[in-house]
Design a protein around this motif. Structure first.
Motif, PDB file in Angstrom:
ATOM      1  N   ASN A   1      51.501 -23.607 -12.949  1.00  0.00           N
ATOM      2  CA  ASN A   1      52.454 -22.125 -11.954  1.00  0.00           C
ATOM      3  C   ASN A   1      53.396 -21.823 -12.552  1.00  0.00           C
ATOM      4  O   ASN A   1      54.426 -21.374 -12.586  1.00  0.00           O
ATOM      5  N   LEU A   2      54.134 -23.190 -13.014  1.00  0.00           N
ATOM      6  CA  LEU A   2      55.184 -23.115 -13.754  1.00  0.00           C
ATOM      7  C   LEU A   2      55.242 -22.145 -14.710  1.00  0.00           C
ATOM      8  O   LEU A   2      56.157 -21.153 -14.740  1.00  0.00           O
ATOM      9  N   LEU A   3      54.375 -22.425 -16.027  1.00  0.00           N
ATOM     10  CA  LEU A   3      53.894 -21.142 -16.974  1.00  0.00           C
ATOM     11  C   LEU A   3      53.987 -20.326 -16.759  1.00  0.00           C
ATOM     12  O   LEU A   3      54.460 -19.224 -17.492  1.00  0.00           O
ATOM     13  N   TYR A   4      53.073 -19.423 -15.681  1.00  0.00           N
ATOM     14  CA  TYR A   4      52.651 -18.290 -15.196  1.00  0.00           C
ATOM     15  C   TYR A   4      53.695 -17.899 -15.027  1.00  0.00           C
ATOM     16  O   TYR A   4      54.279 -16.618 -14.679  1.00  0.00           O
ATOM     17  N   THR A   5      54.674 -18.192 -13.620  1.00  0.00           N
ATOM     18  CA  THR A   5      55.921 -17.644 -13.369  1.00  0.00           C
ATOM     19  C   THR A   5      57.129 -17.303 -14.424  1.00  0.00           C
ATOM     20  O   THR A   5      57.147 -16.205 -14.359  1.00  0.00           O
ATOM     21  N   ALA A   6      56.970 -18.502 -15.693  1.00  0.00           N
ATOM     22  CA  ALA A   6      58.124 -17.768 -17.115  1.00  0.00           C
ATOM     23  C   ALA A   6      58.032 -16.536 -17.627  1.00  0.00           C
ATOM     24  O   ALA A   6      58.492 -15.840 -17.468  1.00  0.00           O
ATOM     25  N   ILE A   7      56.483 -16.700 -17.736  1.00  0.00           N
ATOM     26  CA  ILE A   7      55.458 -15.326 -18.437  1.00  0.00           C
ATOM     27  C   ILE A   7      55.832 -14.183 -17.303  1.00  0.00           C
ATOM     28  O   ILE A   7      56.008 -13.048 -18.653  1.00  0.00           O
ATOM     29  N   THR A   8      55.111 -14.452 -16.152  1.00  0.00           N
ATOM     30  CA  THR A   8      55.714 -12.976 -15.668  1.00  0.00           C
ATOM     31  C   THR A   8      56.926 -12.732 -15.438  1.00  0.00           C
ATOM     32  O   THR A   8      57.653 -11.548 -14.241  1.00  0.00           O
ATOM     33  N   ARG A   9      57.959 -13.432 -15.938  1.00  0.00           N
ATOM     34  CA  ARG A   9      59.151 -12.694 -15.567  1.00  0.00           C
ATOM     35  C   ARG A   9      59.993 -11.779 -16.478  1.00  0.00           C
ATOM     36  O   ARG A   9      60.248 -11.472 -16.886  1.00  0.00           O
ATOM     37  N   ALA A  10      58.772 -11.441 -17.796  1.00  0.00           N
ATOM     38  CA  ALA A  10      59.091 -10.833 -18.928  1.00  0.00           C
ATOM     39  C   ALA A  10      58.458  -9.346 -18.584  1.00  0.00           C
ATOM     40  O   ALA A  10      57.420  -9.387 -17.915  1.00  0.00           O
ATOM     41  N   LYS A  11      59.749  -8.186 -19.150  1.00  0.00           N
ATOM     42  CA  LYS A  11      58.927  -6.717 -18.765  1.00  0.00           C
ATOM     43  C   LYS A  11      58.593  -6.562 -20.161  1.00  0.00           C
ATOM     44  O   LYS A  11      57.503  -5.735 -20.557  1.00  0.00           O
ATOM     45  N   LYS A  12      58.867  -7.141 -21.707  1.00  0.00           N
ATOM     46  CA  LYS A  12      58.711  -6.412 -23.035  1.00  0.00           C
ATOM     47  C   LYS A  12      58.461  -7.190 -23.719  1.00  0.00           C
ATOM     48  O   LYS A  12      57.643  -7.118 -24.873  1.00  0.00           O
ATOM     49  N   LEU A  13      58.678  -8.719 -23.668  1.00  0.00           N
ATOM     50  CA  LEU A  13      58.631  -9.424 -24.622  1.00  0.00           C
ATOM     51  C   LEU A  13      58.620 -11.481 -23.849  1.00  0.00           C
ATOM     52  O   LEU A  13      59.132 -11.521 -23.494  1.00  0.00           O
ATOM     53  N   VAL A  14      57.527 -11.504 -24.797  1.00  0.00           N
ATOM     54  CA  VAL A  14      57.766 -13.382 -24.824  1.00  0.00           C
ATOM     55  C   VAL A  14      56.863 -14.112 -25.360  1.00  0.00           C
ATOM     56  O   VAL A  14      56.499 -13.991 -27.040  1.00  0.00           O
ATOM     57  N   VAL A  15      58.150 -14.707 -26.125  1.00  0.00           N
ATOM     58  CA  VAL A  15      58.049 -15.731 -27.640  1.00  0.00           C
ATOM     59  C   VAL A  15      58.271 -17.428 -26.845  1.00  0.00           C
ATOM     60  O   VAL A  15      59.011 -17.763 -25.677  1.00  0.00           O
ATOM     61  N   LEU A  16      57.058 -17.904 -26.978  1.00  0.00           N
ATOM     62  CA  LEU A  16      57.013 -19.031 -26.962  1.00  0.00           C
ATOM     63  C   LEU A  16      57.500 -20.246 -27.717  1.00  0.00           C
ATOM     64  O   LEU A  16      57.164 -19.492 -29.017  1.00  0.00           O
ATOM     65  N   THR A  17      58.277 -21.071 -27.880  1.00  0.00           N
ATOM     66  CA  THR A  17      58.804 -22.344 -28.850  1.00  0.00           C
ATOM     67  C   THR A  17      58.281 -24.075 -28.821  1.00  0.00           C
ATOM     68  O   THR A  17      58.247 -23.835 -27.250  1.00  0.00           O
ATOM     69  N   GLY A  18      58.212 -24.916 -29.651  1.00  0.00           N
ATOM     70  CA  GLY A  18      57.885 -26.087 -29.627  1.00  0.00           C
ATOM     71  C   GLY A  18      56.251 -25.672 -30.034  1.00  0.00           C
ATOM     72  O   GLY A  18      55.575 -25.649 -30.072  1.00  0.00           O
ATOM     73  N   SER A  19      56.362 -27.257 -29.053  1.00  0.00           N
ATOM     74  CA  SER A  19      54.871 -27.843 -29.002  1.00  0.00           C
ATOM     75  C   SER A  19      53.382 -27.266 -28.994  1.00  0.00           C
ATOM     76  O   SER A  19      52.762 -27.552 -27.689  1.00  0.00           O
ATOM     77  N   ARG A  20      52.525 -26.991 -29.237  1.00  0.00           N
ATOM     78  CA  ARG A  20      51.400 -27.172 -28.849  1.00  0.00           C
ATOM     79  C   ARG A  20      50.605 -27.544 -27.579  1.00  0.00           C
ATOM     80  O   ARG A  20      50.289 -27.546 -27.182  1.00  0.00           O
ATOM     81  N   ARG A  21      50.978 -29.482 -28.440  1.00  0.00           N
ATOM     82  CA  ARG A  21      50.750 -29.885 -27.265  1.00  0.00           C
ATOM     83  C   ARG A  21      51.367 -29.459 -25.695  1.00  0.00           C
ATOM     84  O   ARG A  21      50.510 -30.319 -24.677  1.00  0.00           O
ATOM     85  N   ALA A  22      52.378 -29.510 -26.107  1.00  0.00           N
ATOM     86  CA  ALA A  22      53.255 -29.648 -24.511  1.00  0.00           C
ATOM     87  C   ALA A  22      52.483 -28.376 -23.338  1.00  0.00           C
ATOM     88  O   ALA A  22      52.207 -27.886 -22.935  1.00  0.00           O
TER      89      ALA A  22
END
Length: 736
Positions: free
Chosen positions: A690-711
């Motif tokens: 739900n933390l990741l879901y909330t972060a993604i849904t804050r974006a209107k036009k663009l989401v960029v994930l950086t970092g670890s595939r494991r994370a």
């Protein structure tokens, strides 16, 4: 043979003027600074150690030792410091011009020292009326300077005392502002009062002071304060109460005393009405008083709204829905899906209704449709959201004015609302957007202000993180299945299926890995190391997104992190992003507070509710931009996202933090053109779906994930660790 290297060098005293702070960690107090001494001949020396609270321009006397660092060379390692008045013309000019004394800036300091020389400090102390001899200083300003000087002296006295009992100097100003001349007496006799009275001081700091002034470890007062602190910590984690066994176990760890001493202290605390005990679903629950009152009041308020016979939207009780929906279709040019139609009918025929659903499922259009139909019947409509950004979005969506809940209720100093059950709002329909982030206390204040017969529509995404404050109101309303009418929108509309943001939000919510290729609005830049992830995140924000999408790095891009600490946490990223976007400039004023330095142009956020600021208070999570820093007036101005200018005195800057990067929790209710989300294995404990879901849904036009595939994989597969301890659903469904 004796090992000479093991013998530490003897402590020595170094007196110097603090010229520059190059690094300060507000969590540990560790500071790296550059200082000038009489003998250094203009060359600056490096000092490291516990200097948090010292200000540039101050003369300080440090105790410590000289050491040779293999990379940075000779430096002084300070164990402790105290401030002293400077003795040279240059030192005095620097001290007075640093902004230490309200009313004196660099230009006036120069004039004062030129006129009085090294005697200036004695003149301020003993003959302040003589300051009118200095060009530009009238009687009123002279009186202000004299008063500020006296206050500084008193604060220094408190600082010296607090240093003696192991407390950081940065809290001295707040203690002095709270208690004035009674500061030292209060700290000595009632240290646990500080935790309740002074923002920024918790039980642990008060406990440190209490031990230093000789209060016994097993004192009943200490145990009662520790129990309230344990409940307060639980409230910070979202719980409205703790089961009594959980409370006693947690307090036992925090206090380090036997269980046999805790239970009698809890009995005493309950008898004094410091806590409330109640059985909830056969569980012995212990509440802090405000949360118990608010939960009971909210349940009672909702039941009253649901059951009152009066209906301020009675026109919809026997409306011809086929005709009404055809009119709406002609007005909007779009047909409602069956779920949306059900939600519109519910909102306009039921006194309380809940509308929930994920992104792309049509919540916004449903809300617009409700408002259009209500407006057609000349209804009085009130639109609110928890944050300024969400309120603006709601206004744009509906074409009607919207406000934050705080502004609507006109909260007064102390937190009481102008509008409540005795003075309700004059409205027929109240729509609350982003309801998942509304906590128990605020929800109670709002429901109290809804007049009997009005309709209340609560809109939000229940799969997002619950509120930062205690409670999970939206989830509790949905859990009370027979009590509150609701509709959940589940169909993703065709146009939304083209968006990587929408598709991947739903994939994450379902426990599936997001598609990180093939969408123009969703990207992953993989990187395994935390430090490298931090550097990559800064590069994405400062360079890559502006170059590819034409977005402004400060205004349009928001970094959302799982946690505050760590190399890729909000604290570290804020320092890196500030250096890149708002670097130090000799020509611009700035102000350091603890480990932070504030500059014009900085993006900042408010850390606590302050009902005394602005037209209707400034609230935890409010975001703005620093527009001015005035060393002479000891103030800093922030333009908030509600377009209000708020002034902060320099001793209030612990209410602000930088907001180039914020935690995902703090982003609730807000929406940004672009969101960058660093994910590292160092934040393993916080990685939840739900933390990741909330972060993604804050974006209107663009989401960029950086970092670890494991994370990323860990965040997708890990569900949250369970519900909060709340009883709202129980109260709504129980006969009493």
């Amino acid at each position: 043979m004796t090992n000479q290297a093991a013998v530490p060098p003897k402590p020595v005293v170094l007196e110097a003027v603090l010229e520059r702070i190059t690094y300060a960690n507000e969590d540990t107090g560790y500071t790296v600074a550059r200082v000038a001494t009489e003998k250094s001949g203009g060359d600056l020396l490096t000092v490291v150690g516990a200097l948090l609270g010292a200000q540039v321009g101050e003369s300080i006397r440090m105790t410590g030792r000289w050491r040779s660092h293999p990379r940075y060379g000779r430096q002084f390692e300070a164990d402790s410091y105290s401030t002293v008045l400077p003795a040279t013309v240059q030192g005095i000019r620097r001290y007075l011009g640093s902004g230490m004394i309200k009313g004196i800036g660099p230009v006036m300091a120069d004039r004062m020292v030129s006129h009085f020389g090294t005697d200036i400090l004695r003149v301020i102390e003993e003959e302040p009326e003589r300051l009118v001899e200095v060009r530009g200083l009238g009687r009123r300003r002279t009186a202000r300077i004299a008063a500020a000087w006296e206050e500084q002296k008193a604060i220094k006295e408190v600082m010296v005392f607090l240093q003696g009992v192991g407390v950081s100097t940065s809290l001295a100003v707040r203690i002095y502002k709270q208690y004035g001349d009674a500061s030292i007496g209060t700290v000595r006799r009632e240290p646990y009062r500080l935790a309740a009275d002074v923002w920024g001081i918790g039980f642990k700091t008060a406990d440190t002071i209490a031990q230093a002034v000789g209060i016994p470890h097993d004192s009943p007062e200490r145990i009662k304060a520790g129990l309230q602190y344990t409940l307060s910590e639980a409230a910070d984690q979202g719980h409205c109460y703790l089961p009594e066994p959980n409370l006693v176990t947690a307090a036992e760890k925090i206090l380090g005393v036997a269980r046999e001493l805790i239970v009698p202290a809890l009995d005493e605390l309950a008898a004094e009405e410091g806590v409330v005990r109640e059985r909830v679903n056969d569980v012995p629950a212990v509440y802090l008083v405000p949360f118990h009152r608010a939960e009971r009041s909210l349940a009672r308020g909702l039941q009253t709204l649901l059951n009152v016979p009066r209906d301020r939207l009675a026109a919809f009780a026997d409306v011809d829905w086929a005709k009404a929906l055809a009119w709406l279709r002609g007005r909007t040019g779009t047909e409602l899906a069956p779920e949306q139609e059900q939600a519109v009918r519910l909102a306009l025929t039921e006194k309380v209704a809940v509308l929930t659903g994920g992104p792309g499922c049509g919540k916004s259009f449903t809300v617009r449709s409700v408002v259009e139909l209500a407006a057609a019947k000349k209804a009085k409509i009130t639109l609110v959201a928890p944050t300024g950004r969400a309120a603006k979005r709601l206004a744009e969506l509906t074409g009607h004015e919207a406000a934050t809940i705080h502004r609507l209720l006109q909260l007064q100093p102390g937190g009481d609302a102008k509008f409540d059950q005795d003075n309700p709002l004059d409205t027929d329909l109240v729509v609350v957007d982003e309801c998942s982030m509304v906590d128990l206390i605020l929800a109670n204040k709002l429901v109290k202000a809804v007049p009997p017969g009005a309709h209340l529509l609560l809109v939000g995404d229940v799969d997002q993180l619950p509120s930062v404050g205690a409670g999970e109101v939206l989830a509790d309303l949905l859990a009370a299945e027979t009590a509150v009418p609701r509709v959940r929108l589940t169909k993703i509309f065709r146009q939304a299926q083209q968006s990587g943001i929408v598709v991947n939000a739903h994939r994450v919510n379902a426990g599936d890995h997001p598609h990180t290729r093939g969408y123009p609005d969703f990207f992953l830049f993989p990187c395994e190391e935390s430090e490298e992830t931090a550097a990559l995140t800064v590069d994405v924000v400062v360079n890559r997104i502006p170059a590819k999408f034409g977005l402004d790095a400060r205004r349009d891009v928001q970094v959302l992190t799982p946690m505050h600490r760590g190399p890729a946490g909000a604290g570290s990223l804020n320092a890196l992003l500030q250096d890149a976007l708002t670097p130090h400039r000799e020509t611009l004023p700035e102000r350091r507070y603890g480990g932070r330095v504030f500059r014009p142009g900085d993006k900042v956020t408010q850390l606590r509710n302050n009902y005394d600021k602005g037209e209707a208070g400034v609230f935890n999570g409010t975001v703005g931009v620093v527009t001015a820093v005035s060393p002479e007036d000891h103030s800093l101005t922030v333009r908030t996202d509600e377009d209000e200018d708020i002034d902060y005195s320099f001793d209030e800057l612990d209410e602000l933090a930088h907001a180039y990067a914020i935690t995902i929790h703090r982003s609730q209710g807000s929406e940004y053109p672009a969101v960058v989300i660093p994910l590292t294995t160092s934040s393993w404990m916080m990685l939840q779906r739900n933390l990741l879901y909330t972060a993604i849904t804050r974006a209107k036009k663009l989401v960029v994930l950086t970092g670890s595939r494991r994370a990323l994989a860990a965040a997708v597969r890990t569900t949250s660790s369970g519900r909060r301890h709340t009883a709202l659903a129980h109260r709504l469904t129980s006969p009493t």
